[in-house]
Scaffold this motif. Structure first.
Motif, PDB file in Angstrom:
ATOM      1  N   PRO B  44       0.796  -1.228   0.000  1.00 48.79           N
ATOM      2  CA  PRO B  44       0.000   0.000   0.000  1.00 48.79           C
ATOM      3  C   PRO B  44       0.834   1.285   0.000  1.00 48.79           C
ATOM      4  O   PRO B  44       0.379   2.313  -0.502  1.00 48.79           O
ATOM      5  N   THR B  45       2.035   1.220   0.548  1.00 45.38           N
ATOM      6  CA  THR B  45       2.847   2.443   0.609  1.00 45.38           C
ATOM      7  C   THR B  45       3.647   2.597  -0.679  1.00 45.38           C
ATOM      8  O   THR B  45       4.414   1.706  -1.057  1.00 45.38           O
ATOM      9  N   PRO B  46       3.468   3.729  -1.382  1.00 33.64           N
ATOM     10  CA  PRO B  46       4.178   3.888  -2.665  1.00 33.64           C
ATOM     11  C   PRO B  46       5.669   4.143  -2.466  1.00 33.64           C
ATOM     12  O   PRO B  46       6.108   4.509  -1.368  1.00 33.64           O
ATOM     13  N   LEU B  47       6.426   3.951  -3.549  1.00 36.89           N
ATOM     14  CA  LEU B  47       7.860   4.250  -3.548  1.00 36.89           C
ATOM     15  C   LEU B  47       8.101   5.466  -4.440  1.00 36.89           C
ATOM     16  O   LEU B  47       7.582   5.519  -5.549  1.00 36.89           O
ATOM     17  N   LEU B  48       8.889   6.391  -3.951  1.00 40.01           N
ATOM     18  CA  LEU B  48       9.300   7.524  -4.785  1.00 40.01           C
ATOM     19  C   LEU B  48      10.802   7.411  -5.030  1.00 40.01           C
ATOM     20  O   LEU B  48      11.591   7.422  -4.079  1.00 40.01           O
ATOM     21  N   LEU B  49      11.187   7.279  -6.298  1.00 36.41           N
ATOM     22  CA  LEU B  49      12.599   7.194  -6.660  1.00 36.41           C
ATOM     23  C   LEU B  49      13.094   8.591  -7.039  1.00 36.41           C
ATOM     24  O   LEU B  49      12.480   9.264  -7.869  1.00 36.41           O
ATOM     25  N   VAL B  50      14.171   9.011  -6.402  1.00 34.90           N
ATOM     26  CA  VAL B  50      14.721  10.353  -6.644  1.00 34.90           C
ATOM     27  C   VAL B  50      16.125  10.196  -7.237  1.00 34.90           C
ATOM     28  O   VAL B  50      17.081   9.911  -6.512  1.00 34.90           O
ATOM     29  N   PRO B  51      16.251  10.340  -8.552  1.00 39.92           N
ATOM     30  CA  PRO B  51      17.581  10.193  -9.153  1.00 39.92           C
ATOM     31  C   PRO B  51      18.408  11.458  -8.972  1.00 39.92           C
ATOM     32  O   PRO B  51      17.918  12.480  -8.482  1.00 39.92           O
ATOM     33  N   SER B  52      19.672  11.367  -9.395  1.00 41.05           N
ATOM     34  CA  SER B  52      20.542  12.536  -9.285  1.00 41.05           C
ATOM     35  C   SER B  52      20.056  13.648 -10.208  1.00 41.05           C
ATOM     36  O   SER B  52      19.473  13.395 -11.259  1.00 41.05           O
ATOM     37  N   LEU B  53      20.343  14.850  -9.800  1.00 38.62           N
ATOM     38  CA  LEU B  53      19.887  16.019 -10.559  1.00 38.62           C
ATOM     39  C   LEU B  53      20.618  16.155 -11.892  1.00 38.62           C
ATOM     40  O   LEU B  53      20.108  16.755 -12.824  1.00 38.62           O
ATOM     41  N   ILE B  54      21.830  15.605 -11.982  1.00 37.60           N
ATOM     42  CA  ILE B  54      22.632  15.843 -13.183  1.00 37.60           C
ATOM     43  C   ILE B  54      22.602  14.667 -14.153  1.00 37.60           C
ATOM     44  O   ILE B  54      23.247  14.713 -15.188  1.00 37.60           O
ATOM     45  N   ASN B  55      21.887  13.618 -13.800  1.00 31.99           N
ATOM     46  CA  ASN B  55      21.792  12.469 -14.712  1.00 31.99           C
ATOM     47  C   ASN B  55      20.336  12.222 -15.053  1.00 31.99           C
ATOM     48  O   ASN B  55      19.448  12.619 -14.315  1.00 31.99           O
ATOM     49  N   ARG B  56      20.121  11.528 -16.146  1.00 32.64           N
ATOM     50  CA  ARG B  56      18.748  11.179 -16.530  1.00 32.64           C
ATOM     51  C   ARG B  56      18.207  10.106 -15.590  1.00 32.64           C
ATOM     52  O   ARG B  56      18.939   9.217 -15.152  1.00 32.64           O
ATOM     53  N   HIS B  57      16.912  10.186 -15.384  1.00 36.47           N
ATOM     54  CA  HIS B  57      16.270   9.286 -14.421  1.00 36.47           C
ATOM     55  C   HIS B  57      16.324   7.824 -14.850  1.00 36.47           C
ATOM     56  O   HIS B  57      16.230   6.919 -14.027  1.00 36.47           O
ATOM     57  N   TYR B  58      16.486   7.576 -16.165  1.00 40.54           N
ATOM     58  CA  TYR B  58      16.324   6.198 -16.634  1.00 40.54           C
ATOM     59  C   TYR B  58      17.491   5.283 -16.261  1.00 40.54           C
ATOM     60  O   TYR B  58      17.501   4.126 -16.648  1.00 40.54           O
ATOM     61  N   VAL B  59      18.454   5.793 -15.506  1.00 40.23           N
ATOM     62  CA  VAL B  59      19.472   4.864 -14.998  1.00 40.23           C
ATOM     63  C   VAL B  59      18.808   3.813 -14.095  1.00 40.23           C
ATOM     64  O   VAL B  59      19.286   2.683 -13.997  1.00 40.23           O
ATOM     65  N   LEU B  60      17.699   4.178 -13.473  1.00 42.63           N
ATOM     66  CA  LEU B  60      16.996   3.220 -12.611  1.00 42.63           C
ATOM     67  C   LEU B  60      15.998   2.378 -13.409  1.00 42.63           C
ATOM     68  O   LEU B  60      15.281   1.562 -12.839  1.00 42.63           O
ATOM     69  N   ASP B  61      15.949   2.630 -14.715  1.00 43.96           N
ATOM     70  CA  ASP B  61      15.099   1.839 -15.605  1.00 43.96           C
ATOM     71  C   ASP B  61      15.869   1.677 -16.916  1.00 43.96           C
ATOM     72  O   ASP B  61      15.381   2.030 -17.987  1.00 43.96           O
ATOM     73  N   LEU B  62      17.096   1.162 -16.813  1.00 41.80           N
ATOM     74  CA  LEU B  62      18.016   1.222 -17.949  1.00 41.80           C
ATOM     75  C   LEU B  62      17.500   0.428 -19.148  1.00 41.80           C
ATOM     76  O   LEU B  62      17.320   0.977 -20.225  1.00 41.80           O
TER      77      LEU B  62
END
Lengths: 99, 333
Positions: B44-62
């Motif tokens: 029930p508790t969602p997850l918020l992924l916070v990537p680095s400000l200087i890289n694209r977020h898709y490193v966590l969804d490569l």
């Protein structure tokens, strides 16, 4: 051992030693201080050139690039504050009656 | 030579393939919500992924099979991620408070509202973890747990980045005044200096394994990400360097978020810090320092071999690290 494997072995040895050596020197004040001074001087020169260009446009009554950036930034801030208000309205409890 | 010819004619790899919807958009940043697995969300508790400000977020969804986001969705989590977007010239005025308080705060509130939950688990990677730690200390209300993945908290170490940012002749004000947003090329050159021989090493690896499609797909996807960086909003960068890097303000307890003092001791939610032995971007001790400051009853430290990126998205990470992250969240829910 085939020539490629031999090459890789020597390359890896060279790479490891070179990287360690370069890391030591690149974080030395003897390298960092002149690099920082060069970067800062270059940046100051660019800022002065930009300032001179902006003064020219400003003197003939035209908005500078910085003026436009400020205006756009203000618009973005306004949008963000409107979204803050929307959030606060959405969080209000539903009205229980009408006038 | 055939494998090399194939390598050169290979189309660019498809990255960030896990299906997601944009659920919020503001200025340049977006909040994405990954579509749940067919059998639905089981946590029930969602997850918020916070990537680095200087890289694209898709490193966590490569790419499929090397995607933390894809794996989390498959485990039944409701996963949100911040895409910081690409700052434009007017964003030179965006401040650290704008990024850390306004943006991260909004993302967290939207994620909670859409998931119907009071709080969310927050995972911050690299600088995203620093932002998440600062936010969790100053605004703990909606943070169910904090997972800091290779996230620097102490900035005075013996690494090159620390030495560079603290060198007396480096005038961050002059850089920001001249460039507005600090160009990604400037930051990437500093990362290259961490191991100048890395490019040659990569070339040898490619020659050695050009026949291995799986290796090459992963290699090209990672290179695509590594060369797809974004510039840093100028005012935000100035404070980041002056206060965090130069004054080590987080550990000194002198940092503020929109005027609120930030004391890491105020973090009381469950905290997990993940560090990597061979991380030359974020030395592991500077990331592990978080645990010595927080007041949480539940605090864990996972220390693994590997580097800053590879150890997070490799097949080995999928088998060893990711299940431990999921277990942490299950226990913290």
């Amino acid at each position: 051992m085939n020539p490629w494997e031999l090459y890789k072995k020597y390359f890896n040895a060279w790479e490891g030693a070179t990287a360690t050596y370069l890391e030591h020197w690149l974080k030395s004040p003897l390298v960092l201080e002149p690099a920082g001074a060069w970067l800062s001087a270059t940046m100051k020169l660019k800022a002065q050139a930009d300032q001179a260009t902006a003064s020219f446009w400003g003197n003939i009554g035209l908005p500078t690039k910085r003026d436009q950036e400020r205006a756009l930034h203000k618009l973005n801030q306004l949008e963000s504050k409107l979204l803050d208000l929307e959030e606060k309205l959405a969080d209000l409890p539903p009205s229980t009656g009408s006038r | 030579m055939n494998p090399l010819l194939r390598f050169m004619s290979r189309p660019p790899p498809a990255v960030g393939q896990t299906p997601a919807d944009v659920v919020h958009r503001e200025n340049k940043w977006r909040l994405l919500r990954y579509r749940p697995r067919p059998s639905g969300v089981s946590h029930p508790t969602p997850l918020l992924l916070v990537p680095s400000l200087i890289n694209r977020h898709y490193v966590l969804d490569l790419m499929p099979g090397k995607s933390l986001a894809e794996w989390l969705v498959a485990q039944g989590f409701d996963v949100f991620i911040i895409d910081w977007g690409t700052p434009e010239d007017e964003d030179r005025f965006v401040t650290f408070d704008d990024v850390c308080d306004r943006t991260l705060g909004r993302a967290l509130r939207v994620a909670c509202r859409l998931a119907g939950s009071e709080r969310a688990h927050v995972l911050g990677y690299c600088l995203g973890g620093t932002l998440a730690a600062i936010y969790s200390a100053a605004r703990p209300e909606r943070v169910a747990s904090l997972l800091a993945l290779a996230a620097p908290v102490g900035f005075h170490d013996d690494g090159m980045l620390s030495a560079w940012t603290r060198s007396k002749s480096f005038d961050v004000g002059a850089v920001v005044a001249a460039t507005g947003n600090v160009p990604w090329q400037l930051m990437q050159s500093a990362f290259h200096m961490l191991r100048p021989t890395l490019t040659l090493s990569k070339a040898v690896s490619v020659l050695d394994r050009a026949w291995d499609d799986e290796f090459m797909n992963g290699f090209l996807a990672l290179e695509t990400w590594g060369n797809d960086n974004v510039s840093f909003p100028g005012e935000c960068y100035r404070r980041y360097i002056e206060e965090l890097w130069r004054n080590d303000a987080l550990l000194a307890g002198t940092f503020t978020l929109s005027g609120t003092p930030v004391h890491l001791e105020d973090i009381r939610c469950p905290v997990l810090a993940v560090t990597f032995e061979h991380d030359n971007i974020v030395p592991w001790k500077s990331a592990a320092a978080l645990l010595s400051r927080v007041s949480s009853e539940v605090k864990q430290h996972i220390h693994l071999p590997g580097g800053h990126v590879g150890a997070v998205i490799s097949k080995k990470a999928a088998a060893t690290l990711w299940p431990q992250l999921a277990e942490f969240w299950r226990a913290a829910s």
